[in-house]
Structure formats: structure tokens, C-alpha cells
Design an enzyme around this catalytic site. Structure first.
Site, PDB file in Angstrom:
ATOM      1  CE  LYS A 194      -1.445  -4.617   3.330  1.00 50.62           C
ATOM      2  NZ  LYS A 194      -1.699  -5.875   2.637  1.00 50.62           N
ATOM      3  CE1 TYR A 245      -3.836  -2.666   5.360  1.00 51.12           C
ATOM      4  CE2 TYR A 245      -3.445  -0.295   5.252  1.00 51.12           C
ATOM      5  CZ  TYR A 245      -3.653  -1.504   4.620  1.00 51.12           C
ATOM      6  OH  TYR A 245      -3.663  -1.556   3.256  1.00 51.12           O
ATOM      7  CB  SER A 282      -0.846  -0.026   1.271  1.00 49.26           C
ATOM      8  OG  SER A 282      -1.385   1.244   1.526  1.00 49.26           O
TER       9      SER A 282
HETATM   10  N1  UFG Z   1     -12.379  11.207   3.843  1.00 49.68           N
HETATM   11  C1  UFG Z   1     -13.368  12.077   4.249  1.00 49.68           C
HETATM   12  N2  UFG Z   1     -14.503  11.547   4.801  1.00 49.68           N
HETATM   13  C2  UFG Z   1     -14.701  10.212   4.940  1.00 49.68           C
HETATM   14  C3  UFG Z   1     -13.674   9.333   4.519  1.00 49.68           C
HETATM   15  C4  UFG Z   1     -12.530   9.866   3.985  1.00 49.68           C
HETATM   16  O1  UFG Z   1     -13.239  13.301   4.142  1.00 49.68           O
HETATM   17  O2  UFG Z   1     -15.764   9.802   5.453  1.00 49.68           O
HETATM   18  C5  UFG Z   1     -11.162  11.754   3.222  1.00 49.68           C
HETATM   19  C6  UFG Z   1      -9.889  11.456   3.986  1.00 49.68           C
HETATM   20  O3  UFG Z   1      -9.652  12.429   4.962  1.00 49.68           O
HETATM   21  C7  UFG Z   1      -8.856  11.446   2.860  1.00 49.68           C
HETATM   22  C8  UFG Z   1      -9.636  10.907   1.661  1.00 49.68           C
HETATM   23  O4  UFG Z   1     -11.011  11.134   1.970  1.00 49.68           O
HETATM   24  O5  UFG Z   1      -8.442  12.757   2.583  1.00 49.68           O
HETATM   25  C9  UFG Z   1      -9.418   9.434   1.399  1.00 49.68           C
HETATM   26  O6  UFG Z   1      -9.658   8.710   2.588  1.00 49.68           O
HETATM   27  P1  UFG Z   1      -9.784   7.114   2.586  1.00 49.68           P
HETATM   28  O7  UFG Z   1     -10.078   6.696   3.991  1.00 49.68           O
HETATM   29  O8  UFG Z   1     -10.741   6.676   1.532  1.00 49.68           O
HETATM   30  O9  UFG Z   1      -8.351   6.627   2.119  1.00 49.68           O
HETATM   31  P2  UFG Z   1      -6.908   6.891   2.757  1.00 49.68           P
HETATM   32  O10 UFG Z   1      -6.113   7.591   1.715  1.00 49.68           O
HETATM   33  O11 UFG Z   1      -6.981   7.496   4.089  1.00 49.68           O
HETATM   34  O12 UFG Z   1      -6.423   5.407   2.975  1.00 49.68           O
HETATM   35  C10 UFG Z   1      -6.363   4.532   1.885  1.00 49.68           C
HETATM   36  C11 UFG Z   1      -6.640   3.099   2.325  1.00 49.68           C
HETATM   37  C12 UFG Z   1      -5.557   2.590   3.212  1.00 49.68           C
HETATM   38  C13 UFG Z   1      -4.237   2.766   2.576  1.00 49.68           C
HETATM   39  C14 UFG Z   1      -4.041   4.201   2.118  1.00 49.68           C
HETATM   40  C15 UFG Z   1      -2.800   4.295   1.281  1.00 49.68           C
HETATM   41  O13 UFG Z   1      -7.846   3.055   3.046  1.00 49.68           O
HETATM   42  O14 UFG Z   1      -5.762   1.209   3.391  1.00 49.68           O
HETATM   43  O15 UFG Z   1      -5.132   4.612   1.292  1.00 49.68           O
HETATM   44  O16 UFG Z   1      -2.496   5.575   0.984  1.00 49.68           O
HETATM   45  F1  UFG Z   1      -3.275   2.457   3.453  1.00 49.68           F
END
Ligand code: UFG
Length: 337
Positions: A154, A150, A125
Site C-alpha cells: 500500500k 501487504y 490503509s
Molecule cells: N484481535 C483479537 N483477536 C482476533 C482478531 C483481532 O484480539 O481474533 C484484535 C487485534 O489484536 C487488534 C484488533 O483486534 O487489536 C483489530 O484487529 P484486526 O485484525 O481486525 O485489524 P487490524 O487493526 O490489525 O488490521 C486492520 C486491517 C488491515 C489494515 C489495518 C490498518 O485488517 O488490513 O487494519 O490499520 F492494514
């Protein structure tokens, strides 16, 4: 020869199985449905009209794993999707996460070694980059500084793979660092089905659009990004799945190695870009409110996918509109039932 896939009924696993079968590969799946459903196997068959060999086992169960290798002497390559993946949950349950992800990978690698199977594709990831050293991220950027078990699991497995290859260069290993997979198969039969309230953005958006959840909470609008909300590299899960086929092709070539590739599109979109794109693509409203930042989140994360293009001949082809429409189609099909 066959491809053994752990976690093959999960979100990325199931999409990869479809691509493998469509490409004429023989596939063996291991899964214990800890975060997926048996129906996925029927959907895979419905889409591909092909059969797979399936074992309902936990990949931590050495005796059962041994049976799989004994019964299938033609296993050539293993793709490891099995593992827990909820970032927040991993903070609450670090032992469970390290045990399942790291011990699981160790058991799998030991089994492979015993049966002389040495081609391995690992689901890593972008989280391993921690706070990005630079944007876009290239594979040689520093890794580390992960903020949850998590992500650290990885990183640990990547390190184990490096050490393993260092000890014995007859291994042939491909580490794929995924950015943010979204969307689903265009049939609407496979998709992402997180249990409970989703943590990730796209599953949350589709549930707001369908009325299951009231509104999206946008985690912070004071990041140093064009509109203040977090920027990520969203990639269609089918594009991501196809990357695995290219990885296998690479491992089948003569020279052995340990290869690392970013699988992303190279384009960053903000949370509000995603909301707007989804509304445009599906004609649904996604009400949202701005709330506090989510702890552990970074401002911007997107890939430089050049290496995967140059060495694997792979690049993402689907558009943001495809990602939104396909994610929505799956939810519509689910609610039709
Ligand atoms: N976000 C919101 N509201 C929500 C969910 C997310 O504003 O309800 C925002 C987050 O703050 C972030 C973006 O949307 O800016 C993406 O968030 P995600 O949770 O969808 O994804 P992340 O980038 O935080 O994490 C993902 C995967 C992880 C992985 C990571 C790698 O979930 O498993 O990418 O960069 F490790």
C-alpha cells in the site's frame, strides 16, 4: 461518463458499487472472484435494481484490460479496490502480494495513461502509518515502518502515485486511508466473507456468536490502553463506501491535485469494547480468552477525520450498534439459506 471499479465484488468494493448506483453513476466492474463470489453481482442488482457492466478478468492481464478501455471510451474515473489483503498471508507470500498489488496498480495506471483517463481513487490503509507518530492520526503524520508486505505494498503504491502526480500534474488522484471497516449493508445481502478462519476481529466475533467458532482469542491485555486490549477505529463499511462518492466529487472539481484522506470515525474502541457492544446489540454471547499479543500489532490506532470533513464534506454517521447489528444480520441471512 462511467466509473471503472476494480475489485468491485469484494467487501468494500461491492458496498461502494451500491452507493455509486444509488447515486445514479454508470459503473463498470472488473473482478476475477479471487476473494469473492459471482452471486455478489445478483445481490447488487437486488438492492439497487440497476445493472452494471461486468468483466471477469484479472487486472494483471494487460490484453484484457486494454479491451475494457477500448470498449468503454466513456470511462472518467477509476477506483482501485483490487488487491490481496490478508496481512499474515502476505508475510508467507511476499512475491505474490507485491506482484498482485503493485504490478496490478502499475498496469492499471499505464492503461489509464494510454487512454487519457486521469482521475484515480486508491484504497489505501491506516497501516501505512506503521507505529503511529501521534494519536489521533492526521494525514501529515509520518508514514513507513510497515511490518508486512501487504502494508508495504500500500505504501509503495502511494509513493508511485506521488511520483506520478509529480511528473504530470494533469493527474487527479485521491488516496483514501481506511481504518477498520466492519458491518455490512443493512439489507443483509452483502457482507464480509473471509475464506477460512478470519484474521480480523469482527468476522471472528460473528462466527463465535453463531457457534461456528468456539471462542475469541483476545490478542493481549497488557497494552497501554484503558482495558489493556488493542484500540482501533472501526468504521461502518457503508460510511466508508460513501467516502468514495465524495472523493469522486472532489476529483470532478476544476482544480487538479493529489489528495490524501483518512476515512475513520475518530473514535477508538478496544477489543473488549467491541465484544461488549456486539453482545448488547445482538443479544448473543461471545466467549473469549486472553492470549499472547499478535506479532506486528500496535496498541492504538484511530483517525483524525477532520480533513475529510472539511474538504470532502464526509463524515461517518453510523454507530457502533449499527456496525454490530449489520454484521450479525448478514451472518443470520447466510445461515437461513
Ligand atoms: N484481535 C483479537 N483477536 C482476533 C482478531 C483481532 O484480539 O481474533 C484484535 C487485534 O489484536 C487488534 C484488533 O483486534 O487489536 C483489530 O484487529 P484486526 O485484525 O481486525 O485489524 P487490524 O487493526 O490489525 O488490521 C486492520 C486491517 C488491515 C489494515 C489495518 C490498518 O485488517 O488490513 O487494519 O490499520 F492494514
Amino acid at each position: 461518463m462511467s466509473v471503472l471499479v476494480t475489485g468491485g465484488t469484494g467487501y468494500i468494493g461491492s458496498h461502494t458499487i451500491v452507493e455509486l448506483l444509488n447515486a445514479g453513476e454508470k459503473v463498470i466492474i472488473i473482478d476475477n472472484f479471487s476473494n469473492s463470489k459471482p452471486e455478489v453481482l445478483d445481490k447488487i442488482k437486488e438492492i439497487t435494481k440497476k445493472n452494471v457492466v461486468f468483466y471477469k478478468i484479472n487486472y494483471l492481464d494487460e490484453k484484457e484490460m486494454q479491451k475494457v478501455f477500448e470498449e468503454n471510451p466513456d470511462i472518467e474515473v477509476v477506483i482501485n479496490f483490487a488487491g490481496f489483503k490478508a496481512v499474515g498471508e502476505s508475510v508467507q507470500k511476499p512475491l505474490e502480494y507485491y506482484h498482485n498489488n503493485v504490478t496490478g496498480a502499475l498496469i492499471l495506471l499505464q492503461m489509464m495513461k494510454k487512454y487519457h483517463v486521469k482521475k484515480f481513487v486508491f484504497s489505501s490503509s491506516a497501516t501505512v502509518y506503521g507505529e503511529p507518530e501521534k494519536i489521533p492520526l492526521t494525514e501529515d503524520c509520518k508514514v513507513g515502518g510497515t511490518t508486512n508486505p501487504y502494508g508495504t505494498s500500500k505504501l509503495m503504491i502511494e509513493q508511485i502515485l506521488q511520483d506520478l502526480y509529480h511528473s504530470d500534474s494533469s493527474w487527479d488522484i485521491c488516496i483514501l486511508r481506511y481504518f477498520n471497516p466492519v458491518g455490512s449493508h443493512e439489507s443483509g445481502l452483502l457482507g464480509e466473507e473471509p475464506q477460512g478462519i478470519p484474521n480480523n476481529l469482527m468476522p471472528y466475533i460473528v462466527r463465535v456468536a453463531s457457534g461456528t467458532l468456539k471462542e475469541l482469542s483476545v490478542f493481549g491485555n497488557d497494552y497501554p490502553t484503558p482495558d489493556g486490549t488493542g484500540v482501533r477505529d472501526y468504521i461502518h463499511v457503508v460510511d466508508l463506501a460513501k467516502g468514495h462518492l465524495k472523493a469522486i466529487e472532489k476529483l470532478r472539481k476544476e482544480e487538479k491535485g493529489l489528495y490524501i484522506y483518512n476515512l475513520g470515525t475518530g473514535t477508538g474502541y478496544s477489543v473488549l469494547d467491541m465484544v461488549k457492544a456486539f453482545e448488547r446489540a445482538t443479544n448473543r454471547k461471545v466467549p473469549y480468552k486472553i492470549v499472547e499479543r499478535r506479532p506486528g500489532d500496535i496498541a492504538t490506532c484511530y483517525a483524525d477525520p477532520t480533513k475529510a470533513y472539511e474538504e470532502l464534506g464526509w463524515r461517518a454517521e453510523k454507530t457502533l450498534e449499527d456496525m454490530c447489528q449489520d454484521a450479525w444480520r448478514y451472518i443470520e441471512k447466510q445461515t437461513e439459506k
